[in-house]
Structure formats: structure tokens, C-alpha cells
Write an enzyme that holds these catalytic residues in place. Structure first.
Site, PDB file in Angstrom:
ATOM      1  N   THR A 174       0.893  -1.115   0.085  1.00 14.68           N
ATOM      2  CA  THR A 174       0.001   0.014  -0.040  1.00 14.68           C
ATOM      3  C   THR A 174       0.821   1.091   0.029  1.00 14.68           C
ATOM      4  O   THR A 174       1.964   1.081   0.564  1.00 14.68           O
ATOM      5  CB  THR A 174      -0.741  -0.093   1.329  1.00 14.68           C
ATOM      6  OG1 THR A 174      -1.650  -1.171   1.314  1.00 14.68           O
ATOM      7  CG2 THR A 174      -1.597   0.997   1.549  1.00 14.68           C
ATOM      8  N   ARG A 202     -14.167  -7.511  -0.479  1.00 19.42           N
ATOM      9  CA  ARG A 202     -13.242  -7.413   0.809  1.00 19.42           C
ATOM     10  C   ARG A 202     -12.623  -6.281   0.857  1.00 19.42           C
ATOM     11  O   ARG A 202     -12.106  -5.511   0.022  1.00 19.42           O
ATOM     12  CB  ARG A 202     -12.268  -8.371   0.489  1.00 19.42           C
ATOM     13  CG  ARG A 202     -11.180  -8.495   1.848  1.00 19.42           C
ATOM     14  CD  ARG A 202      -9.868  -7.597   1.481  1.00 19.42           C
ATOM     15  NE  ARG A 202      -8.719  -7.821   2.376  1.00 19.42           N
ATOM     16  CZ  ARG A 202      -7.863  -7.058   2.679  1.00 19.42           C
ATOM     17  NH1 ARG A 202      -7.739  -5.878   1.602  1.00 19.42           N
ATOM     18  NH2 ARG A 202      -6.959  -7.241   3.470  1.00 19.42           N
TER      19      ARG A 202
HETATM   20  N1  ASP Z   1      -3.065  -3.257   3.680  1.00 19.47           N
HETATM   21  C1  ASP Z   1      -3.575  -3.780   2.367  1.00 19.47           C
HETATM   22  C2  ASP Z   1      -4.905  -4.277   2.716  1.00 19.47           C
HETATM   23  O1  ASP Z   1      -4.852  -5.255   3.455  1.00 19.47           O
HETATM   24  C3  ASP Z   1      -2.440  -4.204   1.650  1.00 19.47           C
HETATM   25  C4  ASP Z   1      -1.134  -4.080   2.085  1.00 19.47           C
HETATM   26  O2  ASP Z   1      -0.679  -3.346   2.600  1.00 19.47           O
HETATM   27  O3  ASP Z   1      -0.271  -5.171   1.787  1.00 19.47           O
HETATM   28  O4  ASP Z   1      -5.812  -4.286   1.890  1.00 19.47           O
END
Ligand code: ASP
Length: 320
Positions: A174, A202
Site C-alpha cells: 500500500t 473485501r
Molecule cells: N493493507 C492492505 C490491505 O490489507 C494491503 C497491504 O498493505 O499489503 O488491503
């Protein structure tokens, strides 16, 4: 008075130039974090944000993004958004224009169209390739039927976890960007395509204010990357701000929140970047095997400066 600066994750911080330029010209932290995030969303080589993001289990790219303003405590978020080039700017429209704070799916897309947000195809050769490899693997293991029930069965299987692991390093993540401007106003931005191969609909922590994103002019800013389910369960970003409000330093607050993640004893890892109202920056990860890094630029910086944060290792279990 803290001098304006911007910090973020991803791409050696190169996109921070766009935000630093805005701050240098007296612009707002909110504009700075949005501008920098837009650059990451446009980067096809970043396979977990915007263009080129890895799709969900049915092959559809669904984006999550949020923005928060630490002066007004206004927020805007979108979740499971399809077909828009800049989820962060749709979130900005929610913040500026909507009487709501979070819009998802078809409703968010309707809102984005009404607001004239830029549409776009986010697929790249690479994102299609990764999905095809997954589908070949899934079909081989589970077979396929018209109802797509295979996806549910497959999601229950250990095999999907193997895929999560395989994608975890390079195709998971992210963008987090937080800044403070010359008025002392703080803003925080988060954007992601979420966990690759997730269930349709989701939502991770990124669009959930308090989970993956929080800031408050009085105390600072905190944003997260990692397995979003964990940050949602612990309200991680808000909790870090709360710990600073209670008197912990940015570093101790981040460390304590990562310990809280370990206490869940659940699958996945968590990372955060944080700064306090005095301008101290830090980052932290629950992963023992990875350097926790954030990139920093202030008005004098020619290039982003790499800052190494802390590893908060899992507690040793003496029963094992
Ligand atoms: N935090 C993000 C999510 O769970 C993904 C990530 O940061 O890897 O959608």
C-alpha cells in the site's frame, strides 16, 4: 513550529517530490499527500497500487483509498472501487463534497462518475500474467464450475495461503504518505489494490479510518500497510495516535501498536509509518526479516532521505 515535510513508503520516495514541491510553494498538506499518491497510482511497476494492481480472486481489480485532514478531522474513503485511475482523488472528492465519509463498490463508482473523476483501465500485461498463473494453479487444484463456487472452495484451501505468501513480497502493499504544511496542518493518504486474490467486496484497512489511516493536528499521523484484517481488528492507526496522546514518543507508540498486532497471533504482518506533532518520524514492522523504511523530504531536501525504523519481533514463546 515544525517545518513542513512529507514522508512516505514505496519507490525510494521518488514520488515525494510532487508533494514537497506543493509544500515548498505554500500549499496544503492535503494537496501534497494527494499529489504524491497519484504518482504511485500511475506507476505500472507498483503492482499493489492503482495501475497494474493484482486483481481479486475473480480477476477484477478493486481499489481502496482514504484521505484524512488533521485540522478538521474530515475524512474521505472509497472501497472496492473499479475502473478509476486515481482512487485517492475519488476519496478526496468524498472528503470535499459528500455528506458521507466512506463509499464502496457501485455507489462509489456512481459518485466518481458524477464528480467527473478520470476513468481508466488498470490492467497491465503483468497483472494479467500473475492472475493467469494463479487461475491455472487454482483450476488444477479445484476445477471450475459455472457458479464460481470454486473460488470459495479455493479460498478455504491452504493453497490460497501459499499464493498469498508467494505474492507477499513484491506484489503486496500500500502506499502511505503523510505530511505537515507551513500552517502546522497534517494530512494522511493511503491507496492500494488490497490483498491480491482477495474476495470480491473485501475491504482492507486502507479505506477504514482508524485502521489504516489516521491523523490529528494535535498529535501527529499514522498509516499502515500489511495484512489489513489485523489493523482493522486493532484499530491500529487510531491506536498509535492515542498512544502518542497518552505521552508515548512516535517510536514507542509504533512499537506498542506492532506488539498489539503480535498479540492477535494471527496470519500476516503489519507495518506503519508515523510522525508526531513535533516532527519526529518513525516506521515499524512486525516482520523480523525486513528493514522498516520510510522516505523523508522537507523544503531543503534535494532527494528523499531514507530513514530506517524499527523491527518489533514476535515475543519468544517459551512453551515451544
Ligand atoms: N493493507 C492492505 C490491505 O490489507 C494491503 C497491504 O498493505 O499489503 O488491503
Amino acid at each position: 513550529m515544525v517545518k513542513p515535510f512529507i514522508i512516505g513508503t514505496r519507490n525510494s520516495g521518488q514520488f515525494l517530490h510532487a508533494g514537497a514541491e506543493i509544500l515548498r510553494n505554500g500549499g496544503t498538506a492535503l494537496d501534497a499527500v494527494e499529489a504524491a499518491t497519484r504518482l504511485v497510482e500511475l506507476n505500472p511497476n507498483d503492482t499493489s497500487v492503482g495501475l497494474g494492481g493484482i486483481p481479486n480472486i475473480l480477476g477484477v481489480q478493486e481499489m481502496d483509498a482514504s484521505l484524512m485532514c488533521g485540522k478538521t478531522m474530515n475524512t474521505g474513503s472509497v472501497g472496492a472501487l473499479k475502473g478509476f485511475k486515481h482512487p485517492i482523488s475519488v476519496a478526496r472528492k468524498v472528503l470535499d463534497e459528500a455528506p458521507h465519509v466512506l463509499l464502496v463498490g457501485a455507489g462509489a463508482e456512481h459518485f466518481a462518475r458524477v464528480m467527473d473523476c478520470e476513468t481508466g483501465d488498470l490492467e497491465t500485461e503483468e497483472s494479467v500474467k500473475v492472475y493467469k498463473a494463479f487461475v491455472n494453479d487454482a483450476f488444477e487444484h479445484e476445477g471450475i464450475d459455472e457458479s464460481q463456487a470454486w473460488a470459495v472452495n479455493y479460498a478455504r484451501s491452504q493453497n490460497l495461503r501459499d499464493w498469498y505468501d508467494r505474492l507477499a513480497d513484491e506484489r503486496h502493499g500500500t502506499v502511505n504518505i503523510v505530511a505537515i504544511d507551513e500552517n502546522g496542518d497534517i494530512a494522511s493518504a493511503v491507496s492500494t489494490s488490497g490483498t491480491a486474490l482477495k474476495f470480491p467486496g473485501r475491504l482492507g484497512d486502507s479505506p477504514i479510518i482508524g485502521a489504516g489511516n489516521y491523523c490529528d493536528n494535535r498529535y501527529g499521523a499514522a498509516t499502515c500497510t500489511g495484512r489489513g484484517e489485523l489493523a482493522i481488528r486493532n484499530s491500529t492507526a487510531r491506536t498509535i495516535i492515542h498512544y502518542m496522546e497518552e505521552g508515548l514518543s512516535a517510536k514507542d507508540a509504533a512499537s506498542r501498536a506492532m506488539k498489539d498486532i503480535h498479540a492477535l497471533k494471527a496470519f500476516g504482518s503489519m507495518n506503519c509509518i508515523v510522525f508526531d506533532a513535533k516532527g519526529n518520524t518513525t516506521s515499524a514492522t512486525t516482520r523480523p526479516d525486513r528493514e522498516s523504511v520510510h522516505w523523508y523530504m522537507d523544503m531543503e531536501s534535494k532527494e528523499p532521505e531514507k530513514r530506517v525504523g524499527i523491527n518489533v519481533n514476535p515475543p519468544v514463546n517459551h512453551d515451544e
